[in-house]
Design an enzyme around this catalytic site. Structure first.
Site, PDB file in Angstrom:
ATOM      1  N   ASP A  68      -5.069  -3.045  -3.139  1.00  0.00           N
ATOM      2  CA  ASP A  68      -4.864  -1.593  -3.221  1.00  0.00           C
ATOM      3  C   ASP A  68      -3.452  -1.252  -3.654  1.00  0.00           C
ATOM      4  O   ASP A  68      -3.248  -0.382  -4.510  1.00  0.00           O
ATOM      5  CB  ASP A  68      -5.236  -0.910  -1.903  1.00  0.00           C
ATOM      6  CG  ASP A  68      -4.482  -1.423  -0.697  1.00  0.00           C
ATOM      7  OD1 ASP A  68      -3.838  -2.488  -0.792  1.00  0.00           O
ATOM      8  OD2 ASP A  68      -4.552  -0.769   0.366  1.00  0.00           O
ATOM      9  N   GLU A  74       0.837  -1.202   0.000  1.00  0.00           N
ATOM     10  CA  GLU A  74       0.000   0.000   0.000  1.00  0.00           C
ATOM     11  C   GLU A  74       0.870   1.249   0.000  1.00  0.00           C
ATOM     12  O   GLU A  74       0.670   2.177  -0.799  1.00  0.00           O
ATOM     13  CB  GLU A  74      -0.900   0.000   1.226  1.00  0.00           C
ATOM     14  CG  GLU A  74      -1.573   1.329   1.536  1.00  0.00           C
ATOM     15  CD  GLU A  74      -1.943   1.420   3.006  1.00  0.00           C
ATOM     16  OE1 GLU A  74      -2.964   0.839   3.385  1.00  0.00           O
ATOM     17  OE2 GLU A  74      -1.196   2.073   3.768  1.00  0.00           O
TER      18      GLU A  74
END
Length: 424
Positions: A171, A110
């Site tokens: 993500d 991330e």
């Protein structure tokens, strides 16, 4: 509660189941050589095509802060970037860079995606942006997921070793892929790294491993293929502008299925569970043929059905697509979100708390830049939010450092609010 703790619990459970002419003279040659020796190794000398600031024209009817000049906004973004870079962008061995996620030196994909996005957007202002970007790319290459080598293993320790399972988080994969598309637009792909091909490789891997192709939903990661995990999704991953860029870059029409399903889930949760607030939960699960907020302790803790430290990014992520494309399929949810939060905090961003139930009940105990700054992005959809947007901008621009997560979200929110986000 910090995301590293959340991800740890998640993993524990899931693992179980220019052309310029120069006049050359001896002095000039000496200065040139000295400058070359001072440049970090691996620098590719490509002039940026989309230097910061960009001053992008967003969707008609959208607004930007009106209480400061454009130059002041640009300078504020640059200041935030300088402090973010100094605190979190660090060398990771020869020719590599990483984003320092925790004080112990660990990192997660991330954070890596955030680093690659920020460096490509700040190119032009930051003369070393391509050096940083290429170093981050090399680090990503050095840490492949066991499930697909084009995806990134989700966590490394301070010795840059994969820990807690070498699988991916959606993500991080999506931001890395999108940043590579932007790098192709920024510097071209004829240099030492073919950014466009690298982007296509990871985009295709996301489709293969991070997408449930029977439901057309985004998985939580390439590991989430069993039982309820296989059909669960996370609204903070609803990066619709990314998804549209993936389709454009690859020509793969399957991305349209993912885009359409994502909008469907947004509106299903909004109309069914948060019609008075517009809030979306940290996690969503399939319930028969419809989607609902995940139950307590589905993955992380009792707040899995709340608007928490995952979903606080939603006003930034979903609104950015509207600003860039004008696609209004999520606009009712965003409009209600703006109406609710302004009333909830009496238009004072300092009163935003770090957690809410979907009905608007406060669950958080304090303030966080990760929560208040994205509301500035969602406020950009309508001129009725001008005073609120101005307040959020001022609060964010004048805020002090909080930590990697909060500072990253504040930086990206300011990039969008100042009109400096751009798309593939």
């Amino acid at each position: 509660m910090f995301l590293v703790f959340k991800k740890l619990i998640l993993k524990e459970r899931t693992l179980m189941s220019r052309n310029k002419k120069f006049s050359f003279n001896s002095k000039a040659v000496m200065l040139c050589c000295l400058a070359f020796l001072m440049v970090p190794s691996g620098l590719a000398f490509a002039a940026p095509n989309k230097s910061f600031p960009q001053h992008t024209t967003y969707t008609s009817g959208s607004i930007k802060p009106s209480n400061v000049t454009q130059t002041t906004m640009d300078n504020s973004v640059q200041t935030k970037w300088d402090s973010w870079k100094a605190a979190y962008l660090k060398p990771a061995g020869t020719g590599k860079y990483y984003v320092k996620y925790q004080s112990d030196g660990s990192t997660v994909s991330e954070a890596h995606g955030y680093g690659m996005l920020a460096t490509v957007i700040m190119a032009g202002y930051d003369s070393s942006a391509q050096t940083y970007f290429d170093g981050l790319y090399k680090y990503y290459q050095a840490h492949p997921s066991d499930n697909n080598a084009y995806l990134m293993a989700w966590k490394q320790n301070s010795s840059f070793q994969n820990v807690e399972g070498a699988d991916s988080a959606t993500d991080g994969d999506m931001d890395i892929a999108y940043s590579l598309l932007l790098a192709d637009r920024q510097w071209g792909s004829a240099g030492t790294i073919n950014y466009l091909q690298a982007a296509k490789n990871i985009i295709n891997a996301i489709m293969q491993n991070d997408v449930n192709q029977s439901k057309w939903t985004l998985r939580l990661g390439d590991w989430a293929t069993d039982g309820a995990f296989d059909t669960a999704t996370r609204p903070s991953d609803f990066m619709l502008n990314h998804l549209k860029a993936f389709q454009q870059a690859t020509g793969d029409t399957k991305w349209n299925n993912v885009i359409d399903k994502t909008y469907t889930i947004i509106n299903s949760i909004y109309t069914g569970y948060s019609s008075t607030t517009g809030l979306l939960p940290d996690f969503v699960v399939l319930n028969g043929s419809t989607y609902k907020p995940a139950p307590a302790n589905f993955l992380e803790d009792v707040s899995d059905s709340y608007y928490g430290y995952n979903s606080c990014r939603i006003p930034w992520r979903i609104t950015t697509d509207y600003l860039m494309t004008g696609d209004n399929r999520a606009l009712p949810q965003l409009t209600q979100l703006n109406t609710w939060i302004k009333g909830k905090v009496n238009s004072n961003p300092s009163s935003v708390k770090d957690g809410y139930k979907l009905n608007g009940t406060v669950t958080g105990s304090g303030g966080s830049g990760a929560f208040y700054s994205p509301f500035g992005v969602s406020a950009m959809t309508n001129s009725s939010n001008q005073t609120w947007l101005n307040s959020v901008w001022t609060k964010t621009a004048n805020s002090s450092s909080e930590g990697y997560y909060e500072d990253s979200i504040k930086l990206f929110s300011m990039i969008v609010m100042s009109g400096n986000w751009w798309t593939y």
